[in-house]
Design a protein around this motif. Structure first.
Motif, PDB file in Angstrom:
ATOM      1  N   LEU A  29      26.138  34.272 -24.866  1.00  0.00           N
ATOM      2  CA  LEU A  29      25.522  33.165 -25.615  1.00  0.00           C
ATOM      3  C   LEU A  29      24.010  33.268 -25.581  1.00  0.00           C
ATOM      4  N   ASN A  30      23.414  33.272 -26.766  1.00  0.00           N
ATOM      5  CA  ASN A  30      21.963  33.174 -26.903  1.00  0.00           C
ATOM      6  C   ASN A  30      21.655  31.720 -27.243  1.00  0.00           C
ATOM      7  N   SER A  31      21.300  30.926 -26.236  1.00  0.00           N
ATOM      8  CA  SER A  31      21.101  29.497 -26.489  1.00  0.00           C
ATOM      9  C   SER A  31      19.867  29.243 -27.345  1.00  0.00           C
ATOM     10  N   GLY A  32      18.896  30.166 -27.324  1.00  0.00           N
ATOM     11  CA  GLY A  32      17.707  30.011 -28.168  1.00  0.00           C
ATOM     12  C   GLY A  32      18.074  29.961 -29.646  1.00  0.00           C
ATOM     13  N   ALA A  33      19.134  30.697 -30.018  1.00  0.00           N
ATOM     14  CA  ALA A  33      19.572  30.698 -31.417  1.00  0.00           C
ATOM     15  C   ALA A  33      20.034  29.308 -31.829  1.00  0.00           C
ATOM     16  N   MET A  34      20.526  28.518 -30.855  1.00  0.00           N
ATOM     17  CA  MET A  34      20.966  27.157 -31.177  1.00  0.00           C
ATOM     18  C   MET A  34      19.748  26.264 -31.463  1.00  0.00           C
ATOM     19  N   TYR A  35      18.701  26.378 -30.626  1.00  0.00           N
ATOM     20  CA  TYR A  35      17.479  25.588 -30.869  1.00  0.00           C
ATOM     21  C   TYR A  35      16.838  26.008 -32.194  1.00  0.00           C
ATOM     22  N   ARG A  36      16.864  27.307 -32.464  1.00  0.00           N
ATOM     23  CA  ARG A  36      16.306  27.794 -33.723  1.00  0.00           C
ATOM     24  C   ARG A  36      17.101  27.248 -34.923  1.00  0.00           C
ATOM     25  N   SER A  37      18.418  27.184 -34.783  1.00  0.00           N
ATOM     26  CA  SER A  37      19.256  26.693 -35.885  1.00  0.00           C
ATOM     27  C   SER A  37      18.974  25.228 -36.183  1.00  0.00           C
ATOM     28  N   VAL A  38      18.805  24.436 -35.131  1.00  0.00           N
ATOM     29  CA  VAL A  38      18.477  23.017 -35.337  1.00  0.00           C
ATOM     30  C   VAL A  38      17.105  22.903 -36.012  1.00  0.00           C
ATOM     31  N   ALA A  39      16.166  23.746 -35.581  1.00  0.00           N
ATOM     32  CA  ALA A  39      14.828  23.714 -36.182  1.00  0.00           C
ATOM     33  C   ALA A  39      14.898  24.058 -37.665  1.00  0.00           C
ATOM     34  N   LEU A  40      15.697  25.072 -38.002  1.00  0.00           N
ATOM     35  CA  LEU A  40      15.832  25.465 -39.408  1.00  0.00           C
ATOM     36  C   LEU A  40      16.445  24.320 -40.215  1.00  0.00           C
ATOM     37  N   ALA A  41      17.499  23.725 -39.674  1.00  0.00           N
ATOM     38  CA  ALA A  41      18.153  22.616 -40.376  1.00  0.00           C
ATOM     39  C   ALA A  41      17.162  21.478 -40.605  1.00  0.00           C
ATOM     40  N   ALA A  42      16.339  21.186 -39.598  1.00  0.00           N
ATOM     41  CA  ALA A  42      15.374  20.082 -39.716  1.00  0.00           C
ATOM     42  C   ALA A  42      14.300  20.412 -40.754  1.00  0.00           C
ATOM     43  N   LEU A  43      13.810  21.641 -40.729  1.00  0.00           N
ATOM     44  CA  LEU A  43      12.776  22.029 -41.706  1.00  0.00           C
ATOM     45  C   LEU A  43      13.334  21.966 -43.124  1.00  0.00           C
ATOM     46  N   GLU A  44      14.557  22.413 -43.302  1.00  0.00           N
ATOM     47  CA  GLU A  44      15.159  22.405 -44.639  1.00  0.00           C
ATOM     48  C   GLU A  44      15.340  20.978 -45.148  1.00  0.00           C
ATOM     49  N   ARG A  45      15.806  20.110 -44.261  1.00  0.00           N
ATOM     50  CA  ARG A  45      16.019  18.719 -44.697  1.00  0.00           C
ATOM     51  C   ARG A  45      14.690  18.017 -44.941  1.00  0.00           C
ATOM     52  N   GLY A  46      13.652  18.414 -44.205  1.00  0.00           N
ATOM     53  CA  GLY A  46      12.358  17.733 -44.323  1.00  0.00           C
ATOM     54  C   GLY A  46      11.396  18.419 -45.271  1.00  0.00           C
ATOM     55  N   GLY A  47      11.896  19.362 -46.073  1.00  0.00           N
ATOM     56  CA  GLY A  47      11.020  20.049 -47.027  1.00  0.00           C
ATOM     57  C   GLY A  47       9.889  20.797 -46.326  1.00  0.00           C
ATOM     58  N   PRO A 105       8.389  33.184 -38.388  1.00  0.00           N
ATOM     59  CA  PRO A 105       7.385  32.540 -37.530  1.00  0.00           C
ATOM     60  C   PRO A 105       7.425  31.018 -37.635  1.00  0.00           C
ATOM     61  N   GLU A 106       7.723  30.477 -38.832  1.00  0.00           N
ATOM     62  CA  GLU A 106       7.767  29.018 -39.019  1.00  0.00           C
ATOM     63  C   GLU A 106       8.888  28.406 -38.180  1.00  0.00           C
ATOM     64  N   VAL A 107      10.040  29.070 -38.191  1.00  0.00           N
ATOM     65  CA  VAL A 107      11.168  28.528 -37.426  1.00  0.00           C
ATOM     66  C   VAL A 107      10.917  28.702 -35.927  1.00  0.00           C
ATOM     67  N   SER A 108      10.291  29.812 -35.531  1.00  0.00           N
ATOM     68  CA  SER A 108       9.976  30.007 -34.106  1.00  0.00           C
ATOM     69  C   SER A 108       9.082  28.885 -33.605  1.00  0.00           C
ATOM     70  N   GLU A 109       8.078  28.575 -34.390  1.00  0.00           N
ATOM     71  CA  GLU A 109       7.135  27.519 -34.026  1.00  0.00           C
ATOM     72  C   GLU A 109       7.865  26.160 -33.967  1.00  0.00           C
ATOM     73  N   ALA A 110       8.668  25.900 -35.006  1.00  0.00           N
ATOM     74  CA  ALA A 110       9.393  24.616 -35.040  1.00  0.00           C
ATOM     75  C   ALA A 110      10.412  24.535 -33.906  1.00  0.00           C
ATOM     76  N   ALA A 111      11.026  25.672 -33.553  1.00  0.00           N
ATOM     77  CA  ALA A 111      12.057  25.661 -32.501  1.00  0.00           C
ATOM     78  C   ALA A 111      11.454  25.238 -31.176  1.00  0.00           C
ATOM     79  N   SER A 112      10.230  25.679 -30.918  1.00  0.00           N
ATOM     80  CA  SER A 112       9.636  25.316 -29.638  1.00  0.00           C
ATOM     81  C   SER A 112       9.283  23.826 -29.599  1.00  0.00           C
TER      82      SER A 112
END
Ligand code: DC
Length: 240
Positions: A29-47, A105-112
């Motif tokens: 399990l790469n748990s970082g991929a889970m935080y990144r996925s939530v970040a991507l979902a949030a960025l997509e929903r928030g334009g 890079p945008e998702v990496s930044e948002a994930a953190s």
């Protein structure tokens, strides 16, 4: 049995954890991929911006479905995530393959940023514990040994020189090393100083500096720890 591998970005966690899981025949399990996925979902929903309302990120983390699948031609372990766009396991966000998008890079930044949200952490820790309830796992992240599974049989904190870590990530991503180093230092600082589950070695974790070591050398050292642990616990048998 669970092996917890934590440490800062670029310390070699993903490569090492994947190789170790393959060697042991365990799930990864790469748990970082889970935080990144939530970040991507949030960025997509928030334009393109993260929501500011308290609780919104946690609600989203609870609502999204994050799954892992082996890449075509990869017959290794089951649930897993990727260390880089080239990593073999695929990450599915609500059924959509986002394995590449989550490493921009945008998702990496948002994930953190997303990873500092207590509601998000609570939701993802619950999902991770659900996975670990069955089978044998090699899991990597920032808080596996401290929060998610403090009773893990083997806990390792991987480190490496900051410049070495940036060099590795730059090669993985095909990006400029100086830019990667600057971004990495900023995100490491945020991961280390956040209030909730800051990045630190868990009590009982073995700290391993991977600077100058090959992947195989690191994998062998951790595999030796796993063998010692299994030998010390006669009640344990792989797959039980
Ligand atoms: O390992 P990574 O770089 O893909 O992780 C992405 C972000 O998620 C990073 O800022 C650290 C954070 N993270 C975390 O807080 N806890 C974890 N268990 C895994 C990752």
């Amino acid at each position: 049995m669970l092996v917890a591998i934590d440490g800062p970005a670029g310390a070699g966690k993903s490569t090492v954890a994947r190789a170790l899981a393959r060697e042991l025949g365990w799930d990864y399990l790469n748990s970082g991929a889970m935080y990144r996925s939530v970040a991507l979902a949030a960025l997509e929903r928030g334009g393109g911006t993260l929501p500011e309302q308290p609780g919104a990120l946690g609600e989203l983390a609870r609502a999204v479905e994050i799954e892992f699948a082996d890449a075509p031609g990869d017959a290794s372990s089951g649930a897993s995530g990727g260390a880089s766009p080239e990593a073999s396991p695929r990450v599915l966000l609500d059924g959509r393959d986002v394995s590449r998008e989550i490493f921009t890079p945008e998702v990496s930044e948002a994930a953190s940023r997303v990873a500092a949200d207590p509601g998000v952490r609570e939701a993802l820790v619950a999902k991770q514990r659900g996975l670990f309830a069955e089978g044998d796992w090699v899991a990597e992240g920032r808080d596996i040994g401290t929060v998610v599974a403090p009773d893990a049989a083997v806990k390792v904190f991987l480190t490496a020189d900051a410049t070495e870590r940036a060099r590795r990530r730059a090669v993985e991503l095909g990006a400029d090393e100086a830019t990667v180093l600057a971004d990495q230092l900023m995100r490491d600082e945020r991961d280390r100083t956040r209030t909730h589950s800051p990045l630190r070695a868990s009590p009982g974790a073995i700290t391993l500096d991977t600077t100058g070591l090959s992947v195989q050398e690191v994998v062998e050292r951790i595999a030796a720890l796993v063998r010692a642990e299994a030998a010390a616990d006669p009640g344990w048998a792989s797959g039980s």
